[in-house]
Design a protein around this motif. Structure first.
Motif: not given
Length: 161
Positions: A122-141
């Motif tokens: 429920f965080v990742l699905v809408p996060l991907k919609e808003v910022e498809p190229g989002f990368v966490f500080p540890d490098g995980t997309t």
């Protein structure tokens, strides 16, 4: 943001309005659709949550992450949230998922990025919609994080065990 009491969509809109009242210091850059999510954790007997991710631009000369989270907590209180059991029903829940590349660990008040963000559809699905190229500080997309969890999505509904 999430809500499962009263009119959840109206609650999310009102919380956003309260944030926008801070003027030029906080600018809404993007927002996801609403997603309906079954309750997570131990308290399953409650209404589904309506969740949304928003992307903000925040004046870093005025706001620090902890100060912004305090503001979110104040908005939650203004909207009637009472801190009870974790995962229980609430009119509004506001969390900071990430603050740029900032990493804050071992803090009782704030951990960044959010410690469970990569585990929650429920965080990742809408996060991907808003910022498809989002990368966490540890490098995980965001895509890698989604591949690492078990969830099911049908339209705007998300189930996760």
């Amino acid at each position: 943001m999430g809500s499962n009491q009263g009119d959840p969509e109206e609650n999310l809109n009102y919380a956003l309005t309260l944030l926008e009242e801070y003027g030029d210091e906080i600018t809404l850059k993007a927002f996801s659709h609403y997603y309906l999510t079954e309750p997570q954790g131990e308290i399953k007997d409650q209404p589904w949550f309506t969740n949304q991710v928003i992307k903000l631009e925040i004046d870093a000369e005025i706001w620090a992450p902890a100060g912004f989270l305090s503001t979110c907590t104040a908005i939650e209180a203004k909207m009637g949230r009472e801190r009870q059991e974790p995962g229980g029903p609430r009119p509004i829940d506001m969390d900071i998922i990430a603050w740029g590349d900032t990493v804050i660990e071992d803090n009782d008040f704030l951990t960044l990025p959010h410690p469970r963000a990569k585990e929650r559809a429920f965080v990742l699905v809408p996060l991907k919609e808003v910022e498809p190229g989002f990368v966490f500080p540890d490098g995980t997309t965001v895509n890698q994080a989604l591949e690492n969890i078990k969830y099911r999505q049908e339209g705007n509904k998300i189930w996760q065990d």
